[in-house]
Enzyme design. Structure first.
Site, PDB file in Angstrom:
ATOM      1  N   GLY A 188     -13.615  -2.856  43.010  1.00 49.36           N
ATOM      2  CA  GLY A 188     -14.295  -1.973  43.957  1.00 49.36           C
ATOM      3  C   GLY A 188     -13.555  -0.660  44.108  1.00 49.36           C
ATOM      4  N   GLY A 189     -12.771  -0.556  45.178  1.00 45.61           N
ATOM      5  CA  GLY A 189     -12.103   0.695  45.539  1.00 45.61           C
ATOM      6  C   GLY A 189     -11.382   1.377  44.384  1.00 45.61           C
TER       7      GLY A 189
ATOM      8  CD  GLU B 210     -16.116  -9.597  43.743  1.00 48.64           C
ATOM      9  OE1 GLU B 210     -15.473  -8.648  43.295  1.00 48.64           O
ATOM     10  OE2 GLU B 210     -17.139  -9.472  44.447  1.00 48.64           O
TER      11      GLU B 210
ATOM     12  CB  SER C 189      -7.322  -6.273  46.824  1.00 45.49           C
ATOM     13  OG  SER C 189      -7.981  -6.119  48.073  1.00 45.49           O
TER      14      SER C 189
ATOM     15  CG  ASN D 173     -19.360  -3.229  43.385  1.00 45.44           C
ATOM     16  OD1 ASN D 173     -20.246  -2.405  43.568  1.00 45.44           O
ATOM     17  ND2 ASN D 173     -19.215  -4.318  44.131  1.00 45.44           N
ATOM     18  CD1 TRP D 174     -17.615   2.978  41.005  1.00 44.27           C
ATOM     19  CD2 TRP D 174     -18.789   4.878  41.193  1.00 44.27           C
ATOM     20  NE1 TRP D 174     -17.062   3.900  40.133  1.00 44.27           N
ATOM     21  CE2 TRP D 174     -17.774   5.077  40.230  1.00 44.27           C
ATOM     22  CE3 TRP D 174     -19.658   5.933  41.470  1.00 44.27           C
ATOM     23  CZ2 TRP D 174     -17.600   6.292  39.558  1.00 44.27           C
ATOM     24  CZ3 TRP D 174     -19.486   7.139  40.799  1.00 44.27           C
ATOM     25  CH2 TRP D 174     -18.466   7.316  39.849  1.00 44.27           C
ATOM     26  CE  LYS D 175     -17.196  -3.379  46.901  1.00 45.68           C
ATOM     27  NZ  LYS D 175     -16.360  -4.151  47.818  1.00 45.68           N
TER      28      LYS D 175
ATOM     29  N   GLY E 265     -11.564  -5.592  49.475  1.00 48.50           N
ATOM     30  CA  GLY E 265     -11.374  -4.378  50.268  1.00 48.50           C
ATOM     31  C   GLY E 265     -10.278  -4.496  51.314  1.00 48.50           C
TER      32      GLY E 265
ATOM     33  CG  HIS F 193     -20.622  -8.029  46.228  1.00 50.19           C
ATOM     34  ND1 HIS F 193     -20.152  -7.926  47.522  1.00 50.19           N
ATOM     35  CD2 HIS F 193     -19.621  -7.604  45.428  1.00 50.19           C
ATOM     36  CE1 HIS F 193     -18.917  -7.456  47.482  1.00 50.19           C
ATOM     37  NE2 HIS F 193     -18.572  -7.253  46.229  1.00 50.19           N
TER      38      HIS F 193
ATOM     39  CD  GLU G  83     -18.939  -5.496  50.007  1.00 50.54           C
ATOM     40  OE1 GLU G  83     -19.623  -4.716  49.311  1.00 50.54           O
ATOM     41  OE2 GLU G  83     -17.691  -5.490  49.994  1.00 50.54           O
TER      42      GLU G  83
HETATM   43  P1  PGA Z   1     -12.292  -4.277  46.055  1.00 52.71           P
HETATM   44  O1  PGA Z   1     -13.808  -4.804  45.887  1.00 52.71           O
HETATM   45  O2  PGA Z   1     -11.722  -4.136  44.673  1.00 52.71           O
HETATM   46  O3  PGA Z   1     -12.435  -2.967  46.774  1.00 52.71           O
HETATM   47  O4  PGA Z   1     -11.566  -5.302  46.846  1.00 52.71           O
HETATM   48  C1  PGA Z   1     -14.150  -5.731  44.889  1.00 52.71           C
HETATM   49  C2  PGA Z   1     -15.608  -6.095  44.989  1.00 52.71           C
HETATM   50  O5  PGA Z   1     -16.112  -6.277  46.099  1.00 52.71           O
HETATM   51  O6  PGA Z   1     -16.305  -6.207  43.966  1.00 52.71           O
END
Ligand code: PGA
Length: 247
Positions: free
Chosen positions: A230-231, A163, A209, A9-11, A169, A93, A95
């Site tokens: 994500g990251g 999640e 994470s 997930n590149w956000k 994050g 998600h 977010e």
């Molecule tokens: P993260 O994000 O791996 O940076 O914690 C995961 C996500 O929100 O899908």
């Protein structure tokens, strides 16, 4: 019996120059033993889908609108994602739930729109730190699961992503005990609600994470069928290690 899925997930990250990551990833993992998906920002979707041709990497969207088309400035329809080459879309998600006030009913409606466009819905659920500290984790996750996943979900059209909000994050991964507890609970709920066969086949990803160091341990945990990353999905060398951990 459930093939693992490593989903990135590149956000809101990535410019045209980031497309070189695809070639790098395809070279590092030419024949992965799991499904691989990257969900870039919408601006990169079509170009990334083209980059991915001839590789094992699929692309997905990060959200879609409830409606199939219409006067919704700035929004993206599920059919547009599919038209750009997406096979899946992340929905609900945390977010988006936090930044855009998306509730379970909205997420469920979006999932149905995604299905109509031929997309797999990756439906995200997870508790906040307050929920966990108050001992409400399974209540919250159970409520999100029943409210966000529409009737008609199958192992083909739906993936669940657990999640924990406090692990996203933050570099603070849930422990494997915590992950197993929630994933086993989600599995049992899915088997109760859908035909047991469907409930057993539906994939449940962990997200929060995940990194090259902890991926093996997480992917070996009970009822974990891959990760939503994500990251650590932004760099091909990191994501490749996570893909190998899932394979
Ligand atoms: P993260 O994000 O791996 O940076 O914690 C995961 C996500 O929100 O899908």
């Amino acid at each position: 019996m459930r093939r693992k899925l490593a989903a990135g997930n590149w956000k809101m990250n990535g410019l045209k120059a980031s497309l070189t990551q695809i070639d790098a990833l395809a070279k590092l993992c030419p024949t992965p033993d799991c499904d691989v998906l990257i969900c870039p920002p919408a601006t990169l979707l079509a170009a990334m889908a083209q980059e991915c041709e001839g590789t094992a990497i699929k692309v997905g969207g990060q959200d879609c609108h409830v409606d199939p088309s219409g006067a919704h400035t700035g929004d993206i329809a599920a059919t547009m994602l599919a038209d750009a080459g997406a096979t899946s879309v992340i929905l609900g998600h945390s977010e988006r739930r936090a930044d855009h006030g998306e509730d379970n009913a909205t997420v469920a409606a979006k999932a149905q729109t995604a299905w109509s466009a031929g997309l797999t819905a990756i439906i995200c659920i997870g508790e906040t730190l307050d929920d966990r500290d108050a001992g409400r984790t399974l209540d919250v996750v159970g409520g999100q699961l029943s409210g966000s996943v529409p009737d008609g979900a199958t192992a083909e059209n739906t993936v669940i992503a657990y999640e924990p909000v406090w692990a996203i994050g933050t570099g603070r991964t849930a422990s494997t005990d915590q992950i197993a507890e929630v994933h086993d609970f989600i599995r049992a709920e899915l088997e109760k609600r859908f035909e047991a066969k469907t409930g057993r086949r539906m994939r449940i990803l962990y997200g929060g994470s995940v990194n090259p160091k902890n991926a093996v341990e997480i992917f070996e945990t009970s009822n974990v069928d891959g990760g939503l990353v994500g990251g650590a999905s932004l760099k091909a060398t990191d994501f490749a290690q996570i893909i190998n951990a899932a394979g």
